[in-house]
Each structure stands twice: as C-alpha cells, then as structure tokens.
Enzyme design. Structure first.
Site, short mmCIF file in Angstrom:
data_model
loop_
_atom_site.label_atom_id
_atom_site.label_comp_id
_atom_site.label_asym_id
_atom_site.label_seq_id
_atom_site.Cartn_x
_atom_site.Cartn_y
_atom_site.Cartn_z
N TYR A 22 -4.00 1.90 -4.71
CA TYR A 22 -4.91 1.40 -3.69
C TYR A 22 -6.32 1.16 -4.24
CZ TYR A 22 -6.69 0.73 1.05
OH TYR A 22 -7.23 0.20 2.19
N TYR B 53 -6.71 -8.35 1.03
CA TYR B 53 -6.67 -7.06 1.72
C TYR B 53 -5.66 -7.09 2.86
CZ TYR B 53 -8.89 -2.97 4.07
OH TYR B 53 -9.18 -1.77 4.66
#
Ligand SMILES: [Zn+2]
Lengths: 385, 141
Positions: free
Chosen positions: A287, A337
C-alpha cells in the site's frame, strides 16, 4: 492445522479503466469490475453467494446492490465495511473466512468509487474526535498527517526527500509498462525535485493520484478454484493490526514509534500463519497512498531494513528486473487510487501470469498490504502447489 | 497572516467545535493561557482533551497550567490549501511540539523557514473573532 491458512484462493480479478471522470454511476463501475473478475475465473455471476465491499465517506454502493445487478439473488454472506486504505486485504480475509467456515462458496470483494469526479478522499476532512483540534489550524487533510509522519521518519533515519523521490521514480518505471496507469511518463530525480510541493516534505509525486474506477476479486475454496479457469492465488495468511489508535485516524500525537506503523505490528502473525518469511517473497504489492507510507510498510513487513526503503528503491531492487519487484502496476502513486483494491488485483494477475509487459519472472509468493499508519491489513498469496 | 488580510471571498477559518471535555482548554486560550488535562492517577498530561486518560483510562483529572515551552518533534509546510478557508493562509507551517511537561501538541508557526528538529519554541496566542488559537514561535535566544 491452521483453520485459515491455505484453504481459500482468489480465482479471478477484474478492473475497469481508470479515469478522471467516469461519467458513470459507482454501481455501474462495481458491476463491470465484478463481472470481469467472474469472467476471468470462468464462474457464472449467478453462482456468487457472498459480496463484501468497503467505502469511505459513503462513497460506494452496498454489497447487496452489487448482487442485485449481477444476478446473484441469494446471498448468504455480505459486508459493508466503512474504512479506507486499511481495508482491501482485510476484506479478502473476510471473504476467505466466510468461505473457509462454510458461510458462502463464492464471494466477490470489490471497491468502486468515483474517487476523482465524486468524493475526493484526499481533500476531505477526516471525521472523528480529534478533528476539533486540527481543523481550525488547517491540519485538515490526510496528506498533511502523512507528511508529518514522513518528516519524523526523516529525522529518525536520516532519510532525505530524495529517498521518497526514489520510491516514486521506481514505481513510475512499472507504470510505464501498464496501459491502465494514469501516470505513465518517466519520472526523473530532477522532475521530482521540480514538482509542486503539497505538504512538505511531500511533493505531488509523493501522493497517490485519485481516479474513478473499480476493482474486484473472486474468493472461493482452493478446491473450487482448481476447477476454474485460472491458476488459483492461494490465500496462505492474513492479518490485521491496530496500534496506538487515538481519537481518529488522523490523531497520532501520542504514537510511540513513528518508524513502525501497523505493518510492523502484524508482520509476526502474518508470516507465522503463512509458514513463510519476508525472504520468501517473490514480489510485493504494498500500500502506497504516499511514498512515506510505502517506506514504513516495506520496512514493517521486513522486506527491507528499517530506514532503508529509499535506498532499496534507488538501488533498483523494486524496479523491473530487480530482486523484489514491488507495486508492479505503478502502485496507487502512478496507476491510481482504487484505495488498495487495485493492489490486490495486481498481485492476483501476476500470480496468474497475466502481468503482460510487466509480468514478474518469479511469482510463487506474494505479499499484499493495505493501510498506512495506525491500522491496516495484509495477506500472503502463494501459487497452488 | 492576520485574519483581516484574508480576502472577503474566502470563507472564515473554521471555529472549534468545543465540547464538555475541551471547553476549559479553549477558555484558557482565550485568556492567553495554556491549560491541559493532567491525570490524577498517573499524573500524565494529555492532548487533545478527552474524558479518560489515554494512558491509564482513569477519568479523574485536573486542568494544569503549562509553560508553553517545548521543542519541535516534527513539522510540515503546507503549500496547498485543502480547504477554501485556508487558501489565503498558505504557506504555513504545522509543528508538533514536545512541551516541557511531557505532552505533545500541534500548532501553526507563521515563519515557514524556521521549523527545525528540536528547535526551542514557545506558545503564542492568536485571537480570532470567536476563539483563540495556540501558535508557536521560535524562542528568543
Ligand atoms: Zn492516567
């Protein structure tokens, strides 16, 4: 025998294109990604009996609504989880638990959002008890919270802004090979230094690019996955950790060790459950809402030594041809994203040999993490043996 | 930058949504004093205000007046306004400060070039129409 490890698998993954203005409903995006995951796996969508999704600021659609539009009329497991970047691996774990415990057979996990044209998470003032003390100061948005962590990381490790830059540059090299990525032009050190400062030490390339789009994966038992179309990505482990949580996810004034985020707290149980260690990992999908978060996640998972993530990237280890290909889609920084769900889909595609121009040479073991600071999750995927 | 320098088109700065726990903090700032909760059980000072001690969970506390002196723990320089209220405020620095009494707080610093690790700073008080803000400035040598 561990009741969880190795009993379930991701059978297929799907995504929409990523745009700055989809012109479509979130449900339509979710449906496209979900059907793509089913189609990749070779499973009829009507066989789906579980749906799991996550959202932030109410920016998604209900799990049951997705079931309705793909023809999955009878669901025996659903979950709508109202958390952000912490969620993707954890949602896969939930689907896997539901399957392993017999609550459902085929569970879709999705994240869908008009994250650019609709609710922009990076510009929203996070909700929670500590905001009363931050908003009036102009300490409002998550990139600012992340930058505060990053500065402390620099103070404690001696890392420089160029170490963060090295991470952004390395991931852009992957994005150049990814037609779906929204930032595909090469990034140089000069270009990084010349880019617009957002919240110093962060510049624009240190921050994820918000997009509209959706990503989904199909979780089922290893046995059923073997009968489907693609190589199963076996879910060998999962873990969640919350550490030092205060009044809200932006409140970290009392945090005790800014070099160790959630990933340093879940790594032990994660690797133990998998019966593997960071040294076994062939590629990592980690991440990266911010370069600083990527550094903490790499170091916390044990993929590189504390304080060395920038050096590790600069030496080419995470780039194409490196010893630990990392964020092979360009990451949230460069692909876009989709809140870490696209980090999961990329891990699955690489394990299934669907990486295209960016396919990694060795794909037996992958680690996927979700989250940035106070809480997060991770899974370990292994090729069916 | 003083509030009067904000163009009339900019919305006013947000006003703190004070509650029962935090009211004494904001009231003290209005008098240009810095007061934080100190736990009766473990004697640790906490920020932000909350009903229970985050270290030992005890509810009993008193409001302790602090020196306002501390050292910078971390900082950022905000160049992009994330809310329209702050469009006329950028650039500004946000600093986390370890106060002498062992509690970390956050505040703005006007001079974006001065924050540095371990820099000695002291509380300053900026009066807005409806509330008073805790800021920090470099301590005089
Ligand atoms: Zn206490």
């Amino acid at each position: 025998m561990d009741p969880f490890a190795g009993r379930t698998a991701i059978a297929g993954a799907g995504m929409t294109e990523l745009t700055r203005r989809s012109g479509r409903s979130v449900l339509s995006l979710a449906r496209e990604a979900a059907l793509a995951a089913c189609s990749a796996a070779g499973l009829e969508p009507t066989a789906v009996d579980g749906v799991v999704q996550y959202s932030m600021y109410d920016d998604s659609v209900q799990a049951e609504a997705l079931g309705a539009v793909i023809g999955a009329r009878d669901l025996s497991y659903v979950m709508d989880f109202a958390q952000g970047g912490q969620s993707a691996a954890h949602m896969v774990a939930h689907a896997a638990m539901a399957v392993a415990c017999g609550f459902a057979k085929n569970v879709l996990v999705f994240r869908a959002m008009n994250g650019r044209s609709g609710v922009r998470i990076g510009q929203r003032a996070a909700v929670g008890g500590g905001t009363e003390f931050r908003y009036p100061l102009g300490f409002v948005a998550y990139p600012q919270v992340a930058a505060m962590w990053a500065r402390r990381y620099m103070i404690e490790t001696g890392a420089t802004e160029l170490d963060f830059g090295a991470i952004a540059i390395a991931q852009r090299r992957w994005a150049e090979r990814n037609p779906r990525a929204v930032l595909r032009e090469p990034l140089t050190e000069e270009g990084y230094l010349a880019s617009r400062p957002v919240a110093e030490p962060f510049r624009l390339p240190d921050c994820t690019t918000e997009v509209d789009g959706a990503a989904a994966v199909l979780v089922t038992s290893v046995e059923r996955a073997r009968d489907l179309a693609l190589t199963p990505a076996v879910i060998s482990s999962a873990a969640w950790a919350t550490h030092g949580f205060d009044l809200d996810m932006g409140s970290s004034l009392r945090y005790d060790d800014y070099l160790r985020n959630f990933s340093g707290h879940l790594a032990g149980p994660l690797w133990k459950r998998a019966g593997l260690g960071p040294e076994d990992v062939d590629y990592a999908e980690v991440y990266d809402c911010f370069t600083g978060a990527l550094a903490l996640n790499m170091e916390g998972l044990g993929l590189c030594a504390p304080g060395t993530a920038g050096t590790f990237a600069r030496e080419g280890h995470t780039s194409p041809g490196g010893k630990l290909p990392t964020n092979t889609h360009g990451g949230l920084l460069a692909e876009g994203y989709v809140h870490g769900m696209n980090t999961v889909t990329e891990a699955v595609w690489q394990m299934q040999g669907l990486g295209g121009e960016r396919q990694v040479p060795k794909n037996d073991v992958a680690v996927v993490s979700s989250g940035a600071y106070l809480s997060g999750s991770a899974i370990v995927l292994t090729k069916d043996r | 930058m003083s509030p009067s320098a904000i163009p009339s088109t900019a919305p006013p700065l947000p006003v703190p949504e004070r509650d029962r726990d935090s009211a004494p903090f904001w009231d003290a700032l209005r008098e240009h004093r810095l007061r934080l909760q100190s736990c009766d059980a473990c004697e640790r000072v906490r920020f932000p205000a909350m009903s229970r001690c985050p270290y030992c969970v005890a509810p009993e506390h008193r409001w302790r007046e602090l020196s306002g002196r501390g050292r910078i723990y971390s900082w950022i320089v905000v160049r992009q306004a994330f809310r329209p209220e702050f469009a006329a405020e950028v650039p500004y620095a946000l600093v986390t400060v370890d106060l002498e009494e062992g509690v970390r707080v956050v505040g703005r610093m006007d001079d974006v070039d001065s924050p540095a690790f371990d820099l000695a700073v002291v509380a300053a008080y900026v009066d807005h129409p409806e509330w008073t803000e805790l800021r920090f400035e470099e301590m005089a040598a």
